[in-house]
Design an enzyme around this catalytic site. Structure first.
Site, short mmCIF file in Angstrom:
data_model
loop_
_atom_site.label_atom_id
_atom_site.label_comp_id
_atom_site.label_asym_id
_atom_site.label_seq_id
_atom_site.Cartn_x
_atom_site.Cartn_y
_atom_site.Cartn_z
N GLU A 117 0.83 -1.22 0.00
CA GLU A 117 0.00 0.00 0.00
C GLU A 117 0.86 1.26 0.00
OE1 GLU A 117 -3.03 -0.03 -0.64
OE2 GLU A 117 -3.97 -1.83 0.17
N HIS A 212 -12.81 -3.82 2.77
CA HIS A 212 -11.37 -4.02 2.89
C HIS A 212 -10.84 -3.60 4.25
CE1 HIS A 212 -7.08 -3.10 1.16
NE2 HIS A 212 -7.04 -3.55 2.39
O1 2HA Z 1 -0.64 -5.12 3.72
O2 2HA Z 1 -3.60 -4.73 4.16
O3 2HA Z 1 -4.20 -3.53 1.94
C1 2HA Z 1 -1.74 -5.87 3.35
C2 2HA Z 1 -2.92 -5.01 3.21
C3 2HA Z 1 -3.20 -4.45 1.88
ZN ZN Z 2 -5.50 -3.86 3.70
#
Ligand code: 2HA
Ligand code: ZN
Length: 265
Positions: A117, A212
Site C-alpha cells: 500500500e 477491505h
Molecule cells: O498489507 O492490508 O491492503 C496488506 C494489506 C493491503
Molecule cells: Zn488492507
C-alpha cells in the site's frame, strides 16, 4: 553510525511496534493485513539523513514533490504485524525519498521492501504536506466489525455511518470529531484507491475502504489507533444490541450537539 543510538527515533519505532501489537491482539491483522508509515524526518540528524542506500533506488509510479528527501519508517510488504511488534527493523525499514521525489532508497536497517500500500501511503503523506497538514502517521488496518459495516450498502454513506457510530457512545463524537469518509471498493495497493482516499481526507481523518479496511491519519500513532479502536467499540455496541434482538436507540441529536459545546469540538 548506529541509528539505534538515536533515542528519539527509537522511541518512535517503539510506539509503532506497540501499536502493531495492538492491531494483532485486536484481531485486526490477519496474516500480513494492514500497514503503517510514519514520517520520521524530523527525528533524524543531518548525518543520519545521509545514510547510504541499501541496494538500488526504487522508482515511484508518480513523483511525490512535497516529500523530496523525507524519511519514513514503513512496514514491509508481506510482513506480519505480530512480528513488526517484536522486531520492527526485520519487518519494516527506513526509506528516503530522492531529491526529486521520483524514487526512494531503503536506508536502514535491512533490505525490507515497503508495504504493497506504499502508493496510498506516500500519496497521502504528499497530499497532507502539500496542504500544510502536519500529520506524520498513516495507519491502515482490518477491524472485523468496521469492515462488516461496509458490507451493508446503506452504511456506505458518510453522514449515515458517522451519525450511527457517534451515537453509540459519547467518546466517539469526541475522539473522531471529523467523522468518517467512505471509499467505494478499489483494488488494494492501487493509485485509484490512493486518489479516492485523498479526496475523503479533505474532510476526514478516518476513512473506511469498502469491504477491505480502515485508514487513519494523524500526528501520533497511538491516537490513530485510538480513533479506530473507539469506532470499533461503537460498532460492537451496535452489533451487540442487534444480536440481542433490538435496535439500539442511539444518542439523540441534542445529546450529540451538547458534546460540541461541552468539549469545544
Ligand atoms: O498489507 O492490508 O491492503 C496488506 C494489506 C493491503
Ligand atoms: Zn488492507
Amino acid at each position: 553510525m548506529n541509528i539505534r543510538e538515536n533515542k528519539n527515533l527509537m522511541a518512535e519505532i517503539d510506539r509503532i511496534a506497540e501499536v502493531a501489537g495492538y492491531l494483532w491482539e485486536r484481531g485486526w491483522a490477519e496474516r500480513n493485513g494492514g500497514n503503517i508509515s510514519v514520517n520520521v524526518t524530523n527525528l533524524m540528524s543531518e548525518e543520519e539523513k545521509r545514510l547510504p542506500a541499501i541496494g538500488e533506488p526504487i522508482a515511484l509510479l508518480e513523483p511525490m514533490t512535497a516529500l523530496c528527501g523525507h524519511i519514513f519508517f514503513v512496514t514491509g510488504t508481506g510482513k506480519r504485524m505480530r512480528y513488526v511488534c517484536k522486531d520492527p527493523f526485520c519487518n519494516g525499514s527506513l526509506i528516503r525519498l530522492s531529491e526529486d521525489g521520483a524514487s526512494f532508497d531503503i536506508i536502514a536497517m535491512q533490505p525490507v521492501k515497503p508495504t504493497s500500500e506504499l502508493p496510498s501511503h506516500l500519496m497521502i503523506h504528499n497530499y497532507l504536506r502539500a496542504f500544510g497538514r502536519d500529520n506524520r502517521v498513516v495507519l491502515h488496518t482490518h477491524p472485523t466489525d468496521l469492515i462488516g459495516l461496509t458490507h451493508c450498502k446503506p452504511f456506505l454513506d458518510s453522514d449515515r455511518i458517522t451519525r450511527l457510530l457517534w451515537s453509540m457512545i459519547p467518546e466517539c463524537r469526541i475522539i473522531v470529531p471529523k467523522g468518517i469518509g467512505i471509499v467505494p471498493y478499489e483494488i488494494p495497493g492501487t493509485l485509484d484507491l490512493a486518489r479516492a482516499t485523498i479526496k475523503q481526507l479533505e474532510k476526514h481523518d478516518v476513512v473506511f475502504w469498502e469491504k477491505h479496511g480502515i485508514l487513519a491519519v494523524g500526528n501520533d500513532i497511538i491516537e490513530c489507533f485510538d480513533a479506530i479502536d473507539t469506532l470499533s467499540k461503537s460498532a460492537q455496541i451496535f452489533f451487540s444490541a442487534r444480536m440481542a434482538g433490538y435496535e439500539p436507540e442511539g444518542m439523540t441529536d441534542r445529546q450529540l450537539d451538547d458534546l460540541v459545546d461541552a468539549f469545544g469540538l
